[in-house]
Design an enzyme around this catalytic site. Structure first.
Site, short mmCIF file in Angstrom:
data_model
loop_
_atom_site.label_atom_id
_atom_site.label_comp_id
_atom_site.label_asym_id
_atom_site.label_seq_id
_atom_site.Cartn_x
_atom_site.Cartn_y
_atom_site.Cartn_z
N GLY A 187 1.03 6.59 0.75
CA GLY A 187 0.05 7.82 0.80
C GLY A 187 0.61 8.97 1.55
O GLY A 187 0.37 10.04 0.97
N ASP A 235 6.20 -4.40 5.51
CA ASP A 235 6.61 -5.50 4.82
C ASP A 235 7.59 -5.28 3.76
O ASP A 235 7.87 -5.98 2.67
CB ASP A 235 5.34 -5.97 4.16
N1 LIG Z 1 -2.51 11.42 -2.91
C1 LIG Z 1 -2.77 12.03 -1.73
N2 LIG Z 1 -2.56 13.25 -1.52
C2 LIG Z 1 -2.47 13.80 -0.41
N3 LIG Z 1 -2.68 13.26 0.67
C3 LIG Z 1 -2.87 11.82 0.70
C4 LIG Z 1 -2.50 11.03 -0.46
N4 LIG Z 1 -2.71 9.87 -0.28
C5 LIG Z 1 -2.77 9.55 1.12
N5 LIG Z 1 -2.60 10.92 1.87
C6 LIG Z 1 -2.92 10.98 3.33
O1 LIG Z 1 -1.68 10.42 3.64
C7 LIG Z 1 -1.84 9.82 5.12
C8 LIG Z 1 -1.83 8.53 5.14
O2 LIG Z 1 -2.34 7.80 3.95
P1 LIG Z 1 -2.69 6.26 4.02
O3 LIG Z 1 -3.75 6.15 4.78
O4 LIG Z 1 -2.62 5.85 2.44
O5 LIG Z 1 -1.44 5.46 4.58
P2 LIG Z 1 -0.18 4.98 4.01
O6 LIG Z 1 0.91 6.31 4.26
O7 LIG Z 1 -0.06 4.55 2.56
O8 LIG Z 1 0.67 4.01 5.05
P3 LIG Z 1 0.27 2.43 5.12
O9 LIG Z 1 1.53 1.96 4.66
O10 LIG Z 1 0.02 2.31 6.45
O11 LIG Z 1 -1.16 2.33 4.31
C9 LIG Z 1 -3.83 10.27 5.30
O12 LIG Z 1 -3.68 11.07 6.14
C10 LIG Z 1 -3.88 10.69 3.75
O13 LIG Z 1 -5.06 11.44 3.78
O1 LIG Z 2 -1.41 -7.36 3.75
P1 LIG Z 2 -1.85 -5.97 3.22
O2 LIG Z 2 -3.46 -5.66 3.36
O3 LIG Z 2 -1.54 -5.74 1.90
O4 LIG Z 2 -1.19 -4.80 3.90
C1 LIG Z 2 0.31 -4.55 4.09
C2 LIG Z 2 0.23 -2.98 4.09
O5 LIG Z 2 -0.18 -2.51 5.41
C3 LIG Z 2 0.80 -1.65 6.35
O6 LIG Z 2 1.19 -2.50 6.91
C4 LIG Z 2 0.30 -0.48 6.59
O7 LIG Z 2 -1.10 -0.48 7.08
C5 LIG Z 2 1.83 -1.47 4.88
O8 LIG Z 2 3.21 -1.46 5.63
C6 LIG Z 2 1.90 -2.61 4.15
O9 LIG Z 2 2.39 -2.49 2.73
#
Ligand SMILES: Nc1ncnc2c1ncn2[C@@H]1O[C@H](COP(=O)(O)OP(=O)(O)OP(=O)(O)O)[C@@H](O)[C@H]1O
Ligand SMILES: O=P(O)(O)OC[C@H]1O[C@](O)(CO)[C@@H](O)[C@@H]1O
Length: 288
Positions: free
Chosen positions: A191, A220
């Site tokens: 994200g 992971d």
């Molecule tokens: N398509 C998008 N466009 C713009 N911003 C985004 C988008 N997707 C996610 N973000 C922003 O990126 C940040 C982190 O996103 P998210 O919560 O999905 O975690 P992540 O980077 O996928 O990490 P994790 O692996 O922990 O889930 C948030 O601030 C979210 O608003």
């Molecule tokens: O076990 P779940 O719910 O798939 O979550 C794993 C995901 O969560 C995270 O640890 C981030 O929150 C990612 O790095 C990982 O892909």
């Protein structure tokens, strides 16, 4: 939130079915930018190392094994220091932000960026953005120096704080522009990297000389093109502690079963790497 799908992939093709999935560069839209010798060339630690710099045309194949009659396949641009760079040291105003969930090693990555910029590239202005993307348009920032980050790799979490949500493209780029930031280091998951692509698109639209670097974070190891993401080994180690405890519990009673639930709904890499313990103790290891 926005979908960065409208940004075109930069594809270069060559003989024998060679394909380069290239990364965007601000010289794509600022073609006349001057370049400068890389400050590393004068650094006593590196100047003696021959062939330290990466050739501009180096690429890395996605698949190591190819058939002699098959296409050469997809390649990626090789990372590493170039002979020439597009910023002078005293011109750089860098910032670092961490977004999404926690992962072991975040502070180590922050420390390496700060110390690398400071000691290797002579950069003096480095800002930490507080609490993820929304921190760009809050007032709180922290000045990062090697002294400030000296011990942070011994702590868990991220010293900058993190968050989900709060991605407002125009507010973030306004803040980057207002603060005079010209290098943005964004550490986060898928994200976060989508958000980084959206930020870069807006920077390109405004014609700013601002470099955006995305540093992938996943606990992971679910990024197929790299062998191991940072923090993965620590997660495997910690999982084994839980498995050991489950073993003690389960073997203490008749017909005891240990059930350990690990994260990684889609990739199951943690479970695979903890497979040793699984076979050893014959337990069920479930993913979330
Ligand atoms: N398509 C998008 N466009 C713009 N911003 C985004 C988008 N997707 C996610 N973000 C922003 O990126 C940040 C982190 O996103 P998210 O919560 O999905 O975690 P992540 O980077 O996928 O990490 P994790 O692996 O922990 O889930 C948030 O601030 C979210 O608003
Ligand atoms: O076990 P779940 O719910 O798939 O979550 C794993 C995901 O969560 C995270 O640890 C981030 O929150 C990612 O790095 C990982 O892909």
């Amino acid at each position: 939130m926005e979908n960065p799908g409208d940004s075109q992939m930069k594809l270069v093709t060559g003989p024998g079915g060679y394909v380069l999935e290239d990364v965007p560069h601000f010289t794509d839209y600022l073609p006349d930018l001057p370049s400068y010798p890389n400050p590393l060339q004068d650094n006593p630690a590196y100047s003696v190392v021959k062939q330290y710099f990466v050739n501009d045309d180096d690429t890395v194949p996605q698949k190591v094994v190819v058939h002699k009659d098959g296409p050469r396949g997809v390649h990626f641009r090789r990372a590493g220091p170039r002979q020439r760079v597009y910023f002078e040291s005293d011109e750089v105003h860098a910032c670092i932000v961490t977004c999404g969930g926690l992962c072991p090693g975040l502070n180590t990555v922050i420390r390496e960026i700060v110390c690398g910029l400071y000691h290797m590239y002579g950069v003096r202005k480095i800002l930490g953005i507080d609490g993820g993307y929304r921190g760009f348009y809050a007032k709180n920032t922290v000045t990062l120096t090697p002294k400030f980050v000296n011990d942070i790799h011994k702590r868990g979490g991220t010293i900058l704080g993190t968050s989900r949500g709060g991605h407002s493209k125009s507010k973030i780029v306004d803040s980057i522009q207002d603060r005079g930031i010209n290098q943005v280091y964004i550490i986060g998951g898928d994200g976060t990297q989508r958000g980084a692509a959206v930020i870069f698109e807006e920077i390109r639209r405004r014609g700013l000389k601002v470099a955006v670097a995305g540093i992938p974070k996943t606990i992971d190891n679910d990024i197929p093109v790299i062998d191991k993401s940072f923090g993965f080994d620590t997660a495997v180690e910690e999982a084994q502690r839980a498995i050991n405890s489950a073993h003690v519990e389960a073997t203490s009673i008749e017909n005891g079963i240990g059930l350990v639930k690990l994260m990684g709904r889609y990739s199951g890499m943690l479970s695979c790497y903890d497979y040793d313990r699984w076979t050893l103790y014959n337990y069920a290891i479930a993913t979330a």
